[in-house]
Scaffold this motif. Structure first.
Motif, PDB file in Angstrom:
ATOM      1  N   ALA A  80      -4.920   2.196   1.735  1.00  0.00           N
ATOM      2  CA  ALA A  80      -4.498   1.041   1.676  1.00  0.00           C
ATOM      3  C   ALA A  80      -4.860   0.552  -0.092  1.00  0.00           C
ATOM      4  N   PHE A  81      -4.429  -0.968  -0.282  1.00  0.00           N
ATOM      5  CA  PHE A  81      -4.714  -1.033  -1.638  1.00  0.00           C
ATOM      6  C   PHE A  81      -4.603  -2.910  -1.723  1.00  0.00           C
ATOM      7  N   THR A  82      -5.983  -3.143  -1.977  1.00  0.00           N
ATOM      8  CA  THR A  82      -6.556  -4.736  -2.584  1.00  0.00           C
ATOM      9  C   THR A  82      -6.568  -5.086  -3.541  1.00  0.00           C
TER      10      THR A  82
ATOM     11  N   GLU B 115     -10.246  -4.071  -7.744  1.00  0.00           N
ATOM     12  CA  GLU B 115      -9.157  -3.765  -7.184  1.00  0.00           C
ATOM     13  C   GLU B 115     -10.065  -2.621  -5.822  1.00  0.00           C
ATOM     14  N   LEU B 116      -9.556  -2.276  -5.148  1.00  0.00           N
ATOM     15  CA  LEU B 116     -10.152  -1.715  -4.485  1.00  0.00           C
ATOM     16  C   LEU B 116      -8.499  -0.475  -3.833  1.00  0.00           C
ATOM     17  N   ARG B 117      -8.588   0.298  -3.588  1.00  0.00           N
ATOM     18  CA  ARG B 117      -8.052   1.774  -3.112  1.00  0.00           C
ATOM     19  C   ARG B 117      -8.481   2.303  -2.066  1.00  0.00           C
ATOM     20  N   SER B 118      -7.692   3.292  -0.731  1.00  0.00           N
ATOM     21  CA  SER B 118      -8.278   4.096  -0.137  1.00  0.00           C
ATOM     22  C   SER B 118      -7.168   5.083   0.391  1.00  0.00           C
TER      23      SER B 118
ATOM     24  N   VAL C  49     -12.256   6.111  -0.652  1.00  0.00           N
ATOM     25  CA  VAL C  49     -12.002   4.488  -1.433  1.00  0.00           C
ATOM     26  C   VAL C  49     -12.230   4.522  -3.420  1.00  0.00           C
TER      27      VAL C  49
ATOM     28  N   ASP D 154      -9.647  -7.492   3.424  1.00  0.00           N
ATOM     29  CA  ASP D 154      -8.028  -7.466   2.985  1.00  0.00           C
ATOM     30  C   ASP D 154      -7.619  -6.033   2.724  1.00  0.00           C
ATOM     31  N   LEU D 155      -8.710  -5.063   2.571  1.00  0.00           N
ATOM     32  CA  LEU D 155      -8.748  -3.552   3.103  1.00  0.00           C
ATOM     33  C   LEU D 155      -8.670  -3.494   4.152  1.00  0.00           C
TER      34      LEU D 155
ATOM     35  N   ARG E 100      -5.425  -1.430   6.519  1.00  0.00           N
ATOM     36  CA  ARG E 100      -5.728  -0.445   6.853  1.00  0.00           C
ATOM     37  C   ARG E 100      -5.381  -0.501   8.902  1.00  0.00           C
TER      38      ARG E 100
END
Length: 287
Positions: free
Chosen positions: A7-9, A23-26, A62, A140-141, A145
């Protein structure tokens, strides 16, 4: 609820003192592996960030990046009135003492140590708001997911349906296949062993038929299919359990292939292995 690990947010907050951008990405990973990139001025909130992440996510790599862009107007030069009055009082004392002085230059006064001070930004509020925005981004992340996890669940369910059809077909064909194999073996043994005792021939036929019987494998395949469906409906992380079930399904498919005595069973075993591998690839992304 089945969750993906991908996921990304991006979340942004603007305030009079500046802008915060998260910015979060997993991506998929066997364990939870967080990586934080923070400005040095906000480094001390990392512990709180890790704690919040640990409560929201259990698996996945993450990467969380925070950018802080301060407003230029947030940091200004101000005159310390107290210090300025102290300097002016000192100049009056000098005049009283009879020392001649030139008119005071305002720029010289401002240059006096402590008169002109820099108004620094209150970083406590910045840190507090950075945590607020992070929690919003994390929520949101997780929602992202969950959305992708629902799609993965549907893909796995579709392949389970296909596997169920193949297993039912094998189950339906087995009595006729075993009987045909029995008749074929019986004919060959009678032709090759004319002097062999009839009872011994029958024992050999039964033994070979037992080796070709796949009832146990079919039963275990059906049990594993039901278990996969049950696990998909569970709450919390299920990826590791599903990965284990894929290994068990593959084991039964291999055994079925090794016991195959006709082309139809071999073809079904190959199709099973293809479907199981497709499910395994999808499950690698499930939390």
């Amino acid at each position: 609820m089945t969750r993906s690990m991908t996921a990304f947010t991006r979340q942004e907050m603007q305030q009079p003192w500046g802008t915060l951008i998260w910015e979060l990405r997993s991506v998929n990973h066997r364990y939870l592996e967080p990586h934080f990139r923070l400005p040095e001025s906000l480094r001390d909130i990392e512990g709180h960030l890790r704690e919040a992440l640990r409560h929201a996510v259990s698996r996945g790599k993450v990467e969380a990046t925070l950018r802080f862009v301060p407003e230029k107007s947030a940091e200004t030069l101000q005159v310390d009135s107290t210090r300025l009055h102290e300097v002016l009082a000192a100049t009056r004392d000098v005049r009283i003492a009879g020392v001649e002085m030139q008119a005071l230059n305002p720029l010289e006064l401002l240059a006096w140590p402590g008169v002109l001070v820099e108004s620094t930004l209150d970083m406590r509020e910045v840190k507090q708001q950075a945590l607020v925005v992070f929690r919003s981004a994390l929520k949101d992340l997780v929602a992202g997911r969950e959305r992708e996890g629902l799609e993965l669940k549907q893909l796995v369910a579709q392949r389970l349906d296909s596997i169920g059809v193949i297993v039912a077909e094998i189950q339906k064909m087995m009595p006729q296949i075993l009987q045909a194999q029995r008749d074929n073996l019986q004919q060959k043994l009678y032709e090759l062993a004319t002097g062999l005792d009839a009872e011994r021939l029958e024992q050999e036929i039964v033994l070979m038929a037992q080796k070709a019987d796949v009832d146990e494998e079919v039963d275990r395949l059906q049990t594993h299919i039901q278990e996969v469906r049950r696990v998909l409906e569970q709450k919390g992380p299920v990826g590791r359990r599903l990965d284990f079930l894929m290994q068990e399904l593959n084991r039964e498919a291999n055994t079925l292939s090794s016991k195959s005595i006709v082309a139809a069973t071999t073809r079904n075993a190959v199709e099973l292995k293809v479907l199981i591998e497709q499910m395994r690839e999808q499950i690698q992304n499930i939390e």
